[in-house]
Write a protein that holds these residues in place. Structure first.
Motif, PDB file in Angstrom:
ATOM      1  N   LYS A   3      23.608   2.819  56.153  1.00 45.96           N
ATOM      2  CA  LYS A   3      23.105   1.806  56.560  1.00 45.96           C
ATOM      3  C   LYS A   3      23.627   1.779  57.385  1.00 45.96           C
ATOM      4  CE  LYS A   3      23.941  -0.564  52.903  1.00 45.96           C
ATOM      5  NZ  LYS A   3      24.443  -1.647  52.373  1.00 45.96           N
ATOM      6  N   HIS A   6      22.800  -4.420  59.826  1.00 49.87           N
ATOM      7  CA  HIS A   6      21.802  -5.345  59.807  1.00 49.87           C
ATOM      8  C   HIS A   6      21.036  -5.511  60.470  1.00 49.87           C
ATOM      9  CE1 HIS A   6      21.751  -9.143  58.078  1.00 49.87           C
ATOM     10  NE2 HIS A   6      20.788  -8.618  56.700  1.00 49.87           N
ATOM     11  N   TYR A  12      17.782  -2.808  56.880  1.00 55.55           N
ATOM     12  CA  TYR A  12      18.881  -2.260  57.898  1.00 55.55           C
ATOM     13  C   TYR A  12      18.147  -1.259  59.333  1.00 55.55           C
ATOM     14  CZ  TYR A  12      22.175  -4.648  55.088  1.00 55.55           C
ATOM     15  OH  TYR A  12      23.064  -5.694  54.486  1.00 55.55           O
ATOM     16  N   GLY A  14      18.828   2.577  59.277  1.00 54.24           N
ATOM     17  CA  GLY A  14      19.606   2.966  58.775  1.00 54.24           C
ATOM     18  C   GLY A  14      19.037   4.802  58.782  1.00 54.24           C
ATOM     19  N   SER A  16      17.029   7.172  55.734  1.00 57.31           N
ATOM     20  CA  SER A  16      16.554   6.670  54.409  1.00 57.31           C
ATOM     21  C   SER A  16      16.419   8.568  53.980  1.00 57.31           C
ATOM     22  CB  SER A  16      15.369   6.281  53.989  1.00 57.31           C
ATOM     23  OG  SER A  16      14.508   6.560  52.750  1.00 57.31           O
ATOM     24  N   ASP A  74      18.313  -2.604  50.926  1.00 62.10           N
ATOM     25  CA  ASP A  74      19.503  -2.223  50.234  1.00 62.10           C
ATOM     26  C   ASP A  74      19.900  -3.133  48.753  1.00 62.10           C
ATOM     27  OD1 ASP A  74      20.141  -5.186  50.692  1.00 62.10           O
ATOM     28  OD2 ASP A  74      22.390  -4.756  51.091  1.00 62.10           O
TER      29      ASP A  74
END
Length: 164
Positions: A3, A6, A12, A14, A16, A74
């Motif tokens: 992440k 936010h 988020y 980020g 994956s 999250d």
């Protein structure tokens, strides 16, 4: 998952790793294409006559890919499969990629029929993104996958059903 920023609620910006893996899996037919070097390749030789369709398809396709790989939540496990909903969407995502691979196999074997191409190469890829997004509760991805499905499928119909 990593992440960075936010965005809102549990979303988020980020990385994956499962999203990247899902993208690479979907790209396997294109990765092996130079090795197979099909004698006929109508998908790669396709000429879109309506440029705005190509543009809109590209926008929603790129958004889907970006959201697949760069949006993380999250509150979702790495591989969620506890609920019936999660199991169903995982199964549907896997089914879409299997149909895609079967379609590519037939395509490489020379079975390049219009509706087979439309269903197995044009329709199922955005559906794969849609079901993956629903499985991972990535509703941003699911939201872009729906218009991507519509425009990508229309593009396939225009190039492989209407023209023939």
């Amino acid at each position: 998952m990593i992440k960075f920023l936010h965005l809102f609620k549990n979303y988020y910006l980020g990385i994956s790793f499962i999203g990247i893996s899902a993208f690479v899996i979907q790209e396997i037919p294109y990765i092996v294409m130079p090795i197979i070097n099909p004698a006929s390749n109508p998908i790669m030789n396709m000429q879109n006559e309506i440029k705005w369709i190509e543009t809109v398809q590209g926008i929603f396709g790129m958004l889907s890919m970006i959201l697949l790989m760069l949006i993380v939540r999250d509150d979702v496990k790495l591989i969620p499969r506890e609920t019936v909903k999660e199991k169903t969407f995982l199964f549907l995502a896997i089914l879409m990629i299997v149909i895609n691979f079967i379609g590519w196999t037939m395509y490489y074997m020379g079975y390049q029929y219009g509706w087979l191409i439309i269903i197995s190469q044009f329709a199922v890829v955005p559906l794969y993104y849609l079901f993956f997004g629903l499985w991972k509760s990535n509703y941003l991805l699911a939201g872009t996958a729906v218009p991507f499905f519509v425009i990508h499928t229309i593009n396939g119909i225009m190039n492989f059903a209407v023209k023939r």
